[in-house]
Design a protein around this motif. Sequence first.
Motif, PDB file in Angstrom:
ATOM      1  N   SER A 113       0.803  -1.219   0.000  1.00 34.15           N
ATOM      2  CA  SER A 113       0.000   0.000   0.000  1.00 34.15           C
ATOM      3  C   SER A 113       0.837   1.271   0.000  1.00 34.15           C
ATOM      4  N   LEU A 114       0.144   2.360  -0.278  1.00 33.77           N
ATOM      5  CA  LEU A 114       0.664   3.707  -0.097  1.00 33.77           C
ATOM      6  C   LEU A 114      -0.163   4.348   1.008  1.00 33.77           C
ATOM      7  N   GLU A 115       0.474   5.095   1.897  1.00 34.08           N
ATOM      8  CA  GLU A 115      -0.266   5.743   2.971  1.00 34.08           C
ATOM      9  C   GLU A 115       0.291   7.143   3.205  1.00 34.08           C
ATOM     10  N   ARG A 116      -0.633   8.073   3.440  1.00 33.98           N
ATOM     11  CA  ARG A 116      -0.233   9.443   3.749  1.00 33.98           C
ATOM     12  C   ARG A 116      -1.200  10.026   4.770  1.00 33.98           C
ATOM     13  N   ARG A 117      -0.664  10.865   5.654  1.00 29.28           N
ATOM     14  CA  ARG A 117      -1.460  11.516   6.695  1.00 29.28           C
ATOM     15  C   ARG A 117      -1.400  13.025   6.498  1.00 29.28           C
ATOM     16  N   TRP A 118      -2.536  13.684   6.679  1.00 27.91           N
ATOM     17  CA  TRP A 118      -2.637  15.141   6.648  1.00 27.91           C
ATOM     18  C   TRP A 118      -3.146  15.625   7.988  1.00 27.91           C
ATOM     19  N   ALA A 119      -2.716  16.808   8.389  1.00 26.95           N
ATOM     20  CA  ALA A 119      -3.198  17.459   9.600  1.00 26.95           C
ATOM     21  C   ALA A 119      -4.021  18.686   9.198  1.00 26.95           C
ATOM     22  N   PHE A 120      -5.099  18.912   9.910  1.00 28.82           N
ATOM     23  CA  PHE A 120      -5.994  20.031   9.650  1.00 28.82           C
ATOM     24  C   PHE A 120      -6.302  20.746  10.952  1.00 28.82           C
ATOM     25  N   LYS A 121      -6.816  21.956  10.829  1.00 27.50           N
ATOM     26  CA  LYS A 121      -7.149  22.745  12.013  1.00 27.50           C
ATOM     27  C   LYS A 121      -8.392  22.228  12.737  1.00 27.50           C
ATOM     28  N   ASN A 122      -9.221  21.457  12.020  1.00 28.63           N
ATOM     29  CA  ASN A 122     -10.453  20.961  12.637  1.00 28.63           C
ATOM     30  C   ASN A 122     -11.017  19.790  11.834  1.00 28.63           C
ATOM     31  N   PHE A 123     -12.095  19.240  12.329  1.00 28.15           N
ATOM     32  CA  PHE A 123     -12.737  18.087  11.698  1.00 28.15           C
ATOM     33  C   PHE A 123     -13.363  18.469  10.360  1.00 28.15           C
ATOM     34  N   LYS A 124     -13.970  19.642  10.300  1.00 30.30           N
ATOM     35  CA  LYS A 124     -14.654  20.077   9.087  1.00 30.30           C
ATOM     36  C   LYS A 124     -13.697  20.143   7.897  1.00 30.30           C
ATOM     37  N   LEU A 125     -12.508  20.661   8.101  1.00 31.53           N
ATOM     38  CA  LEU A 125     -11.528  20.737   7.015  1.00 31.53           C
ATOM     39  C   LEU A 125     -11.070  19.349   6.575  1.00 31.53           C
ATOM     40  N   HIS A 174     -11.410   4.003  -8.440  1.00 36.16           N
ATOM     41  CA  HIS A 174     -10.410   3.372  -7.572  1.00 36.16           C
ATOM     42  C   HIS A 174     -10.510   4.069  -6.221  1.00 36.16           C
ATOM     43  N   HIS A 175     -10.845   3.322  -5.190  1.00 38.12           N
ATOM     44  CA  HIS A 175     -11.254   3.925  -3.924  1.00 38.12           C
ATOM     45  C   HIS A 175     -10.287   3.608  -2.786  1.00 38.12           C
ATOM     46  N   PRO A 176      -9.737   4.646  -2.161  1.00 37.87           N
ATOM     47  CA  PRO A 176      -8.820   4.450  -1.042  1.00 37.87           C
ATOM     48  C   PRO A 176      -9.585   4.193   0.249  1.00 37.87           C
ATOM     49  N   ASP A 177      -8.874   3.732   1.233  1.00 39.84           N
ATOM     50  CA  ASP A 177      -9.413   3.663   2.594  1.00 39.84           C
ATOM     51  C   ASP A 177      -9.085   4.986   3.269  1.00 39.84           C
ATOM     52  N   LEU A 178     -10.076   5.583   3.934  1.00 35.39           N
ATOM     53  CA  LEU A 178      -9.901   6.863   4.605  1.00 35.39           C
ATOM     54  C   LEU A 178     -10.176   6.705   6.099  1.00 35.39           C
ATOM     55  N   ARG A 179      -9.285   7.279   6.915  1.00 32.46           N
ATOM     56  CA  ARG A 179      -9.503   7.356   8.370  1.00 32.46           C
ATOM     57  C   ARG A 179      -9.520   8.838   8.726  1.00 32.46           C
ATOM     58  N   ILE A 180     -10.648   9.281   9.274  1.00 33.75           N
ATOM     59  CA  ILE A 180     -10.831  10.702   9.559  1.00 33.75           C
ATOM     60  C   ILE A 180     -11.086  10.873  11.045  1.00 33.75           C
ATOM     61  N   GLY A 181     -10.450  11.879  11.612  1.00 30.80           N
ATOM     62  CA  GLY A 181     -10.681  12.224  13.011  1.00 30.80           C
ATOM     63  C   GLY A 181     -10.548  13.720  13.178  1.00 30.80           C
ATOM     64  N   TRP A 182     -10.626  14.186  14.384  1.00 32.71           N
ATOM     65  CA  TRP A 182     -10.526  15.616  14.615  1.00 32.71           C
ATOM     66  C   TRP A 182      -9.135  16.085  14.209  1.00 32.71           C
ATOM     67  N   GLY A 183      -9.093  16.839  13.121  1.00 32.49           N
ATOM     68  CA  GLY A 183      -7.843  17.442  12.685  1.00 32.49           C
ATOM     69  C   GLY A 183      -6.908  16.548  11.901  1.00 32.49           C
ATOM     70  N   TYR A 184      -7.362  15.392  11.461  1.00 27.42           N
ATOM     71  CA  TYR A 184      -6.469  14.554  10.650  1.00 27.42           C
ATOM     72  C   TYR A 184      -7.246  13.706   9.644  1.00 27.42           C
ATOM     73  N   LEU A 185      -6.540  13.303   8.607  1.00 25.73           N
ATOM     74  CA  LEU A 185      -7.047  12.380   7.600  1.00 25.73           C
ATOM     75  C   LEU A 185      -5.886  11.488   7.188  1.00 25.73           C
ATOM     76  N   VAL A 186      -6.116  10.187   7.185  1.00 24.05           N
ATOM     77  CA  VAL A 186      -5.118   9.223   6.721  1.00 24.05           C
ATOM     78  C   VAL A 186      -5.712   8.504   5.516  1.00 24.05           C
ATOM     79  N   VAL A 187      -4.954   8.487   4.426  1.00 26.40           N
ATOM     80  CA  VAL A 187      -5.374   7.832   3.193  1.00 26.40           C
ATOM     81  C   VAL A 187      -4.476   6.625   2.965  1.00 26.40           C
ATOM     82  N   THR A 188      -5.091   5.476   2.756  1.00 27.54           N
ATOM     83  CA  THR A 188      -4.365   4.253   2.420  1.00 27.54           C
ATOM     84  C   THR A 188      -4.884   3.765   1.075  1.00 27.54           C
ATOM     85  N   ILE A 189      -3.958   3.513   0.176  1.00 22.50           N
ATOM     86  CA  ILE A 189      -4.324   3.085  -1.181  1.00 22.50           C
ATOM     87  C   ILE A 189      -3.681   1.733  -1.463  1.00 22.50           C
TER      88      ILE A 189
END
Length: 83
Positions: A13-25, A42-57
């Motif tokens: 897989s490929l995986e990347r994490r992003w940080a955000f100021k809040n859940f809405k972003l 082609h659909h990745p797996d997404l993990r979303i929480g307060w201030g972050y998003l992790v994409v796994t492909i």
Amino acid sequence: MSLHQAWRQTETSLERRWAFKNFKLAMSFAQDIGAIAEEQRHHPDLRIGWGYLVVTITTHDAGNRLTEKDFRLAEAIDRLSSP
């Protein structure tokens, strides 16, 4: 192909994490990724929480291994996150 250095590559897989100021972003960015995933069918797996998003492909129908489709999707996501 040239992926952003934040992508972590394993054998499967490929995986990347992003940080955000809040859940809405984080949700908004996830929705943008969803639109690209639908376009590419082609659909990745997404993990979303307060201030972050992790994409796994990975390519599930290829036995959970990396294929050209994974790298194309990651590149398209990179274009979304570029200023």
